[in-house]
Each structure stands twice: as structure tokens, then as C-alpha cells.
Scaffold this active site. Structure first.
Site, PDB file in Angstrom:
ATOM      1  N   HIS A 169       0.931  -1.271  -0.004  1.00  0.00           N
ATOM      2  CA  HIS A 169       0.013  -0.119   0.001  1.00  0.00           C
ATOM      3  C   HIS A 169       0.602   1.230  -0.160  1.00  0.00           C
ATOM      4  CE1 HIS A 169      -3.223   2.691   1.542  1.00  0.00           C
ATOM      5  NE2 HIS A 169      -2.128   3.170   1.981  1.00  0.00           N
ATOM      6  N   GLU A 170       1.704   1.311   1.009  1.00  0.00           N
ATOM      7  CA  GLU A 170       2.569   2.536   1.060  1.00  0.00           C
ATOM      8  C   GLU A 170       3.592   2.776  -0.035  1.00  0.00           C
ATOM      9  OE1 GLU A 170       2.317   4.989   3.311  1.00  0.00           O
ATOM     10  OE2 GLU A 170       0.503   3.983   3.915  1.00  0.00           O
ATOM     11  N   HIS A 173       1.818   4.423  -2.893  1.00  0.00           N
ATOM     12  CA  HIS A 173       1.646   5.899  -3.102  1.00  0.00           C
ATOM     13  C   HIS A 173       2.760   6.401  -3.844  1.00  0.00           C
ATOM     14  CE1 HIS A 173      -1.567   6.568  -0.462  1.00  0.00           C
ATOM     15  NE2 HIS A 173      -1.218   5.741   0.515  1.00  0.00           N
ATOM     16  N   TYR A 184      -3.961  14.974  -2.982  1.00  0.00           N
ATOM     17  CA  TYR A 184      -4.238  14.154  -1.519  1.00  0.00           C
ATOM     18  C   TYR A 184      -5.462  15.008  -0.841  1.00  0.00           C
ATOM     19  CZ  TYR A 184      -3.304  10.699   1.975  1.00  0.00           C
ATOM     20  OH  TYR A 184      -3.222   9.623   2.754  1.00  0.00           O
ATOM     21  N   GLU A 193      -5.563   6.979  -2.049  1.00  0.00           N
ATOM     22  CA  GLU A 193      -5.677   5.991  -0.967  1.00  0.00           C
ATOM     23  C   GLU A 193      -6.323   4.793  -1.399  1.00  0.00           C
ATOM     24  OE1 GLU A 193      -4.934   5.107   2.180  1.00  0.00           O
ATOM     25  OE2 GLU A 193      -3.548   7.454   1.921  1.00  0.00           O
ATOM     26  N   ASP A 267      -8.886  14.769   7.758  1.00  0.00           N
ATOM     27  CA  ASP A 267      -8.184  13.866   7.052  1.00  0.00           C
ATOM     28  C   ASP A 267      -8.211  14.027   5.498  1.00  0.00           C
ATOM     29  OD1 ASP A 267      -6.923  11.349   6.183  1.00  0.00           O
ATOM     30  OD2 ASP A 267      -8.885   9.995   6.236  1.00  0.00           O
ATOM     31  N   HIS A 272      -9.292   8.759   3.733  1.00  0.00           N
ATOM     32  CA  HIS A 272      -9.146   7.238   4.111  1.00  0.00           C
ATOM     33  C   HIS A 272     -10.684   6.614   4.385  1.00  0.00           C
ATOM     34  CE1 HIS A 272      -5.090   8.579   5.352  1.00  0.00           C
ATOM     35  NE2 HIS A 272      -4.744   7.170   5.187  1.00  0.00           N
TER      36      HIS A 272
END
Length: 352
Positions: A169-170, A173, A184, A193, A267, A272
Site C-alpha cells: 500500500h505505502e 503511493h 491528496y 488511498e 483527514d 481514508h
């Protein structure tokens, strides 16, 4: 909108979860969550400053093998820390180091074998990671150039190298940063996301050799610690909103359809939270097509992300239309197009 919304600092644990923990009756839990939130806020500011310098291109010819280096922060909030493992080294005595090394490799392999992509930037970017970051640091993040993993507190969260989909996932990005560079904020941020959840899940499925119907479609399964009684993961792509319902973590707020879209200023406009909608659309496509989700469904999403037509401020409907176009370009008017159209219809996102 500010010019720096896509100079993104991305963490796996959403702010709404840490906010809930920061208000916990348990003083130790609350303090650790507050410290993590403060750290992440500082990192976001730093990321905005460093991102303005631009992304350096990798030098040399891309290899079909990853170049991984693992560093140990030795429980300080420093990067990269002490170099403890290089590509080709024998396995470490530290399981966290080995998991980070393997997760970077699994991510590299999925992108190379399924999509012909050479590392995060498609130019052989070396994959660096820092482990044992901070004390009781309850997060993992991509900082624009490398991965960083906290050990968790052993109570609410375990070691952040445990779930390979968190690593995938990271790192995704980073792929988004080097391609569509989705802003974002709001729906484009939720797409940012969601794309990371999609490919994080596909990296896990590829590594485990799972078909779409065998996969759990959970993000961060295995990450929650003994302090969480009712929770299985951070998010569910199959059933958004069901990953946890716990006195410590609160209730999973993700919607599965536009009927329950959450409007919030927190957020970055709920990136998210509302990512549950495109997440669920991908799950519906993959489950309808069956087989290996990284093949047809994944190829459609990858083509959409990297095809050059996805604007940085794309909304859900823009992304949906482009997935239909990608499905047609790849598969003519086959089952794939119908699967994509039906999925977006089910989650309430228009494609025309």
C-alpha cells in the site's frame, strides 16, 4: 486548493483512528496516539517542503531485480538510521528486517511480473526502508523516497512490517506519485488511498498465490494487537465499514456506496474514509471476473493510473469513466467492460 496537496505524506493508520485512541481513558494508549499524531503532523509539513524540490529520476538501466536496503532507526525518530541489510545479504537475525526486505521484494515483483514496471518509478528506483522507527510509533509511511515502519505499541498495533499489503500500500503511493500524482484531498485523495489499497491487496494475493475468491480483501490483517477485541484489519474492500467495531478503535466509518459518502473537513476531506467506495468497486470487478485479480481487473486499474489521461484532481466519476475506457482498449467489448460498468453502477458512481 493549495499547490502542495499532492506533495503527500501517506500513513497506513488513518488520523480518525489515532484521534479516537488519543481520547482513550487509558493514559498510556492516549499518550502514544498523541505522540504519533504529532509526529505525523510534523512529517507532513516537512514533506511539503522537501517535495517542492521535485522527484529525482533514477540513474542507470532498470534491472529485473530489486535493489533493497534496510536501515535500523534503533527506536529513534531518525531517517534512514543505521544500515543493517543490503541486497544479497544473508537473512538477518531480526525478523522485522527480513519482513521489510521480503515485502519490498513482493511489491517489486508484482509490478514487474504483472505490469512490466521496473520499481516504483519504472526506472529502477532503489527500495529503501527504515525499521524500528521511534518508540511505540503506531504507523508506517512512505515519505516520498523511502519506507518507514514503526514497531507499534504491542497493544493496539503490532509490528507494521507484518502485513505485506501494508508495505505494498505505502509503496504504491510512490507509484501514484510518479504517475497520475493524484492530489491528496477530497475524491482525488480518496482515489489515491484506494489505488494503494487495491495494489496492496493484489501484492498480498500475488505473494500468496490467491485467486479473487480465495483472498480476504482486508487491508492490514494481522496488524491489530491484543488490545483490540473486535477488529480484523484497518479496512475491508469486500465489506467497507466492517473491519472493526471496537471500544478502543471505534467503528469503521468507510462507506461502500455513494449513498453513504462522508462529507468532512478532517483527514484531507475524508481520504481514508471515502476510499471505501472505489475499493468496493474494484472488489466487485475482481470477484465478478474471477481468477487472479492482478490479471484483468488489476491491469484495467494499472492502465488507468499510468495511462496519462488521469488528471491529478480526478473525481470518482472521472476515474470510473477511464476504467471503462481502459477495459475497452484492453479487452474490446468483453466481460471485462460489463464487469466494470456493473461495479461502478453498484457503488453509485456514474460512468457516462
Amino acid at each position: 486548493m493549495s499547490d502542495d496537496v499532492n506533495n503527500v505524506f501517506c500513513t497506513i493508520v488513518p488520523p480518525h483512528v489515532l484521534d479516537k485512541l488519543a481520547r482513550a481513558d487509558d493514559a498510556a494508549r492516549a499518550e502514544l496516539a498523541q505522540r504519533t499524531l504529532e509526529h505525523d503532523s510534523l512529517q507532513r509539513t516537512r514533506r511539503r517542503v522537501t517535495a517542492l524540490r521535485g522527484v529525482a529520476a533514477s540513474a542507470g538501466t532498470p534491472s529485473d531485480s530489486p535493489q533493497r536496503t534496510i536501515y535500523d532507526a534503533q527506536h529513534k525518530a531518525v531517517q534512514p538510521g543505521k544500515k543493517v541489510h543490503a541486497e544479497g545479504d544473508a537473512p538477518s537475525k531480526d525478523a522485522t528486517v527480513n519482513r521489510a526486505h521480503a515485502g519490498l521484494g513482493a511489491t517489486f515483483e508484482l509490478y514487474l511480473k504483472a505490469y512490466g514496471r521496473h520499481s516504483i518509478d519504472d526506472a529502477g528506483l532503489p527500495l529503501d526502508a527504515t525499521v524500528h522507527y521511534g518508540q511505540g510509533y503506531n504507523n508506517a509511511f512512505w515519505d516520498g523516497s523511502q519506507m518507514v515502519f514503526g514497531d507499534g505499541d504491542g497493544d493496539v498495533f503490532l509490528d507494521f512490517t507484518i502485513p505485506v499489503d501494508v508495505i505494498g500500500h505505502e509503496l504504491t503511493h510512490g507509484v501514484t506519485q510518479h504517475t497520475a500524482n493524484l492530489e491528496y484531498y477530497g475524491q482525488s485523495g480518496a482515489l489515491n488511498e484506494s489505488v494503494s489499497d487495491v495494489f496492496g491487496s493484489l501484492i498480498k494475493q500475488y505473494a500468496l498465490g490467491q485467486t479473487a475468491d480465495q483472498a480476504d480483501w482486508l487491508i492490514g490483517q494481522g496488524l491489530l494487537g491484543p488490545g483490540v477485541d473486535r477488529g480484523v484489519a484497518l479496512r475491508s474492500m469486500k465489506e467497507p465499514g466492517t473491519a472493526y467495531d471496537d471500544d478502543v478503535l471505534g467503528k469503521d466509518p468507510q462507506p461502500a456506496t455513494m449513498d453513504d459518502y462522508v462529507r468532512t473537513s478532517r483527514d484531507n476531506g475524508g481520504v481514508h474514509i471515502n476510499s471505501g467506495i472505489p475499493n468496493h468497486a474494484f472488489y466487485l470487478v475482481a470477484s465478478r471476473l474471477g481468477g487472479n485479480a492482478w490479471e484483468r481487473a488489476g491491469k484495467i486499474w494499472y492502465t488507468t493510473l499510468t495511462g496519462g489521461k488521469l488528471a491529478s484532481d480526478a473525481q470518482f466519476a472521472d476515474f470510473a469513466r477511464l476504467t471503462v475506457a481502459a477495459a475497452r482498449a484492453l479487452y474490446n467489448d468483453g466481460d471485462e467492460v460489463q464487469a466494470v460498468l456493473k461495479a461502478w453502477s453498484q457503488v453509485g458512481v456514474p460512468t457516462s
